[in-house]
Design a protein around this motif. Structure first.
Motif, PDB file in Angstrom:
ATOM      1  N   ARG A  27       0.621  -1.258   0.044  1.00  0.00           N
ATOM      2  CA  ARG A  27      -0.135   0.453  -0.005  1.00  0.00           C
ATOM      3  C   ARG A  27       0.635   1.141   0.279  1.00  0.00           C
ATOM      4  N   GLY A  28       0.352   2.264  -0.813  1.00  0.00           N
ATOM      5  CA  GLY A  28       1.227   3.148  -0.371  1.00  0.00           C
ATOM      6  C   GLY A  28       1.215   4.190   0.569  1.00  0.00           C
ATOM      7  N   ARG A  29       1.939   5.295   0.732  1.00  0.00           N
ATOM      8  CA  ARG A  29       2.560   6.193   2.126  1.00  0.00           C
ATOM      9  C   ARG A  29       1.956   6.937   1.642  1.00  0.00           C
ATOM     10  N   ASP A  30       1.182   7.072   1.097  1.00  0.00           N
ATOM     11  CA  ASP A  30       0.341   9.172   0.543  1.00  0.00           C
ATOM     12  C   ASP A  30      -1.025   8.542   0.689  1.00  0.00           C
ATOM     13  N   GLU A  31      -1.643   7.077   1.411  1.00  0.00           N
ATOM     14  CA  GLU A  31      -2.952   7.617   0.920  1.00  0.00           C
ATOM     15  C   GLU A  31      -3.765   7.892   2.908  1.00  0.00           C
ATOM     16  N   MET A  32      -4.744   8.935   2.170  1.00  0.00           N
ATOM     17  CA  MET A  32      -5.316   9.352   2.387  1.00  0.00           C
ATOM     18  C   MET A  32      -6.759   9.073   3.702  1.00  0.00           C
ATOM     19  N   HIS A  33      -6.401   9.543   4.814  1.00  0.00           N
ATOM     20  CA  HIS A  33      -7.164   9.496   6.052  1.00  0.00           C
ATOM     21  C   HIS A  33      -7.282   8.041   6.160  1.00  0.00           C
ATOM     22  N   ARG A  34      -5.882   7.340   6.699  1.00  0.00           N
ATOM     23  CA  ARG A  34      -5.691   5.450   7.421  1.00  0.00           C
ATOM     24  C   ARG A  34      -5.637   6.262   8.325  1.00  0.00           C
ATOM     25  N   VAL A  35      -6.661   4.821   8.419  1.00  0.00           N
ATOM     26  CA  VAL A  35      -7.023   4.819  10.245  1.00  0.00           C
ATOM     27  C   VAL A  35      -6.941   3.089  10.479  1.00  0.00           C
ATOM     28  N   ALA A  36      -6.534   3.142  11.754  1.00  0.00           N
ATOM     29  CA  ALA A  36      -7.238   1.610  12.225  1.00  0.00           C
ATOM     30  C   ALA A  36      -7.559   0.804  11.826  1.00  0.00           C
ATOM     31  N   SER A  37      -7.838  -0.533  11.692  1.00  0.00           N
ATOM     32  CA  SER A  37      -8.888  -1.275  10.629  1.00  0.00           C
ATOM     33  C   SER A  37      -9.826  -2.317  12.100  1.00  0.00           C
ATOM     34  N   PRO A  38     -10.999  -2.313  12.114  1.00  0.00           N
ATOM     35  CA  PRO A  38     -11.520  -3.715  12.666  1.00  0.00           C
ATOM     36  C   PRO A  38     -10.608  -4.112  13.387  1.00  0.00           C
ATOM     37  N   LEU A  39     -10.117  -5.359  12.632  1.00  0.00           N
ATOM     38  CA  LEU A  39      -9.053  -6.483  12.737  1.00  0.00           C
ATOM     39  C   LEU A  39      -7.870  -5.639  13.752  1.00  0.00           C
ATOM     40  N   GLU A  40      -7.526  -4.901  13.228  1.00  0.00           N
ATOM     41  CA  GLU A  40      -6.659  -4.313  14.060  1.00  0.00           C
ATOM     42  C   GLU A  40      -6.686  -3.825  15.981  1.00  0.00           C
ATOM     43  N   LEU A  41      -7.512  -3.212  15.752  1.00  0.00           N
ATOM     44  CA  LEU A  41      -8.157  -3.005  17.182  1.00  0.00           C
ATOM     45  C   LEU A  41      -8.503  -4.239  18.050  1.00  0.00           C
ATOM     46  N   PHE A  42      -8.678  -5.194  17.061  1.00  0.00           N
ATOM     47  CA  PHE A  42      -9.417  -6.660  17.939  1.00  0.00           C
ATOM     48  C   PHE A  42      -7.948  -7.418  18.304  1.00  0.00           C
ATOM     49  N   PHE A  43      -6.854  -7.248  17.073  1.00  0.00           N
ATOM     50  CA  PHE A  43      -5.664  -7.849  17.190  1.00  0.00           C
ATOM     51  C   PHE A  43      -5.308  -7.689  18.906  1.00  0.00           C
ATOM     52  N   ASP A  44      -5.418  -5.849  19.227  1.00  0.00           N
ATOM     53  CA  ASP A  44      -4.743  -4.990  20.110  1.00  0.00           C
ATOM     54  C   ASP A  44      -5.030  -5.689  21.145  1.00  0.00           C
ATOM     55  N   LEU A  45      -6.946  -6.128  21.547  1.00  0.00           N
ATOM     56  CA  LEU A  45      -7.079  -6.067  22.356  1.00  0.00           C
ATOM     57  C   LEU A  45      -6.693  -7.712  23.155  1.00  0.00           C
ATOM     58  N   CYS A  46      -6.987  -8.427  22.294  1.00  0.00           N
ATOM     59  CA  CYS A  46      -5.831 -10.139  23.200  1.00  0.00           C
ATOM     60  C   CYS A  46      -5.041  -9.972  23.072  1.00  0.00           C
ATOM     61  N   PHE A  47      -4.237  -9.024  22.854  1.00  0.00           N
ATOM     62  CA  PHE A  47      -3.071  -9.052  22.832  1.00  0.00           C
ATOM     63  C   PHE A  47      -2.807  -8.326  24.399  1.00  0.00           C
ATOM     64  N   VAL A  48      -3.697  -7.764  25.104  1.00  0.00           N
ATOM     65  CA  VAL A  48      -3.460  -6.941  25.812  1.00  0.00           C
ATOM     66  C   VAL A  48      -4.051  -7.907  27.803  1.00  0.00           C
ATOM     67  N   VAL A  49      -4.577  -9.549  26.857  1.00  0.00           N
ATOM     68  CA  VAL A  49      -4.773 -10.465  27.931  1.00  0.00           C
ATOM     69  C   VAL A  49      -3.334 -10.854  28.911  1.00  0.00           C
ATOM     70  N   ALA A  50      -2.438 -11.289  27.224  1.00  0.00           N
ATOM     71  CA  ALA A  50      -0.767 -12.077  27.376  1.00  0.00           C
ATOM     72  C   ALA A  50      -0.299 -10.401  28.512  1.00  0.00           C
ATOM     73  N   ILE A  51      -0.783  -9.038  28.269  1.00  0.00           N
ATOM     74  CA  ILE A  51      -0.007  -8.222  28.838  1.00  0.00           C
ATOM     75  C   ILE A  51      -0.555  -8.405  30.337  1.00  0.00           C
ATOM     76  N   ALA A  52      -1.605  -8.555  30.833  1.00  0.00           N
ATOM     77  CA  ALA A  52      -2.636  -8.803  32.259  1.00  0.00           C
ATOM     78  C   ALA A  52      -1.666 -10.072  32.900  1.00  0.00           C
ATOM     79  N   GLN A  53      -1.718 -10.984  32.045  1.00  0.00           N
ATOM     80  CA  GLN A  53      -1.107 -12.155  32.790  1.00  0.00           C
ATOM     81  C   GLN A  53       0.294 -12.228  33.417  1.00  0.00           C
ATOM     82  N   ALA A  54       1.381 -11.639  32.080  1.00  0.00           N
ATOM     83  CA  ALA A  54       2.696 -11.110  32.634  1.00  0.00           C
ATOM     84  C   ALA A  54       2.992  -9.973  33.863  1.00  0.00           C
ATOM     85  N   GLY A  55       1.491  -8.745  33.487  1.00  0.00           N
ATOM     86  CA  GLY A  55       1.692  -8.189  34.887  1.00  0.00           C
ATOM     87  C   GLY A  55       1.395  -8.847  36.041  1.00  0.00           C
ATOM     88  N   ALA A  56       0.172  -9.470  36.218  1.00  0.00           N
ATOM     89  CA  ALA A  56       0.248 -10.383  37.298  1.00  0.00           C
ATOM     90  C   ALA A  56       1.124 -11.082  37.847  1.00  0.00           C
TER      91      ALA A  56
END
Length: 418
Positions: A27-56
């Motif tokens: 994809r291009g670096r000059d794309e307009m209005h490029r934002v995080a996708s719903p899949l990326e947001l879901f990906f982040d939320l699931c990773f926080v599960v592992a972070i919470a376990q490490a913190g505990a």
């Protein structure tokens, strides 16, 4: 994400085709209005599960007086989580075509991090890294498959880059197997060898051809993950305070910790997001240092939450450590967060020695707060809040001077606060 040359222009805009399977092209670096996708947001939320376990587990280790061992294990586990997240983030910024196969492979990566999270407790308590390694194996095999898709859809230098990524990921997986098969005493050395080798893969792969990551998208992705980590920190601290009040009715002892912790987290959010960092990500060398440096930002932000839990447990008599050690569990990661944000973000936008010294001086004062006994966390919170107020005041004064110098032209200073 390295110091390699800027890549040739890539097609601008998101994929136009809606076929379930499409070529995985840049994809291009000059794309307009490029934002995080719903899949990326879901990906982040699931990773926080592992972070919470490490913190505990870090909380448990520190509360039992095993801070050194706990911090080492936390650093190793958090590296695996952060590195897998970061690789996906930069890859998605350059190659996300959102077809069915891309989504499925990403969901496989999410499954891998959940497997890794399931093995965190055994890694801390029994020094058994098999489940953690299996989770990492799933994540990295999926990432390698994505790079092979890129290689199939590209030619020349881009194809070579993709094959180097795929090969480097697979070779490092073999190296990490040392955490499973080698004696316990050798495992820290495995980490010290393999972590730099992992981070060298992008440098080697992009030596002749760089990926076409999107600066604004990357800045947003890192910012969103910072918000999620800080949110997890607030949640963990809130649960700890609630438990302490319910079980020990120690509201008077816990209120300074809760108030100080909240001020620290609010200040951390303010300080991180006051800078429009995407404007700084102009070259691959800058992005390389900035992206890697976020290991310390993410790890310290998550560790603040763990430290607040430790401080609460010590205040109600459940932790077998001193007040000084419990205070340090909060103040040291806070100071590290402040210094790292200054080094990666703020210093590029500061004007004058006064503005440059705000965050380093705040970090030093936060460390001094460690020695204030039961009021250490509250004092650290006040110092952090005063840093925000000081930065805002300095920026306002500079803005006023610039408006005065420009007369009635209406120009405003762009230097961020804090």
């Amino acid at each position: 994400m390295t110091s390699s040359p800027t890549p040739p222009p890539a097609p601008s805009g998101p994929p136009a085709s809606h076929r379930p399977l499409r070529r995985l092209t840049a994809r291009g670096r000059d794309e307009m209005h490029r934002v995080a996708s719903p899949l990326e947001l879901f990906f982040d939320l699931c990773f926080v599960v592992a972070i919470a376990q490490a913190g505990a587990q870090l909380v448990h280790a520190m509360a039992e007086g095993h801070a050194g061992e706990g911090i080492l294990n936390y650093a190793m586990i958090f590296f695996a989580i952060w590195w897998a997240w970061m690789n996906f983030t930069w890859f998605a910024s350059a190659y996300d075509n959102d077809d069915a196969l891309y989504r499925v492979v990403t969901l496989v990566q999410i499954a891998g991090v959940l497997v890794l999270a399931a093995g965190v407790s055994r890694a801390f308590e029994e020094h058994e890294f098999l489940v953690v390694w299996l989770g990492y194996l799933i994540m990295r095999l999926a990432m390698s498959a994505q790079w092979l898709r890129v290689a199939r859809s590209s030619r020349g230098g881009e194809r070579t880059m993709a094959l180097r990524y795929a090969g480097g990921v697979l070779l490092c997986l073999v190296g990490w197997l040392g955490l499973v098969v080698l004696p316990e005493g050798a495992r820290p050395w495995v980490f010290l060898v393999m972590a730099p080798l992992e981070m060298a893969v992008p440098l080697f792969a992009e030596k002749a051809h760089a990926t076409s990551w999107h600066p604004h998208h990357i800045a947003e992705r890192y910012g969103l993950f910072t918000i999620i980590v800080l949110g997890e920190t607030i949640a963990a601290a809130t649960i700890a305070v609630k438990s302490g009040v319910d079980e020990n009715e120690a509201l008077g002892d816990l209120l300074p910790i809760a108030a100080g912790g909240l001020l620290i987290i609010f200040a951390a959010w303010w300080i991180y997001f006051v800078v429009p960092i995407h404007g700084h990500l102009r070259s691959n060398r800058q992005s390389f240092l900035w992206g890697y440096g976020h290991y310390l930002i993410f790890a310290s932000a998550a560790a603040i939450g763990a430290g607040l839990e430790v401080a609460v447990e010590q205040a109600v008599g459940k932790a077998h450590i001193s007040t000084l050690a419990a205070s340090a569990a909060v103040t040291l990661p806070t100071a590290l967060f402040l210094l790292t944000v200054w080094a990666l973000h703020s210093r590029f936008y500061k004007v004058g020695i006064a503005q440059q010294l705000v965050l380093p001086s705040t970090a030093l004062l936060v460390i001094v707060c460690t020695f204030l006994g039961d009021w250490a966390v509250f004092a650290a919170g006040l110092v952090s809040a005063l840093a925000v107020a000081t930065g805002t005041t300095l920026t306002a004064r500079m803005s006023a001077r610039e408006r005065g110098a420009s007369g009635s032209s209406g120009e405003h200073a762009t230097t961020p606060a804090a």
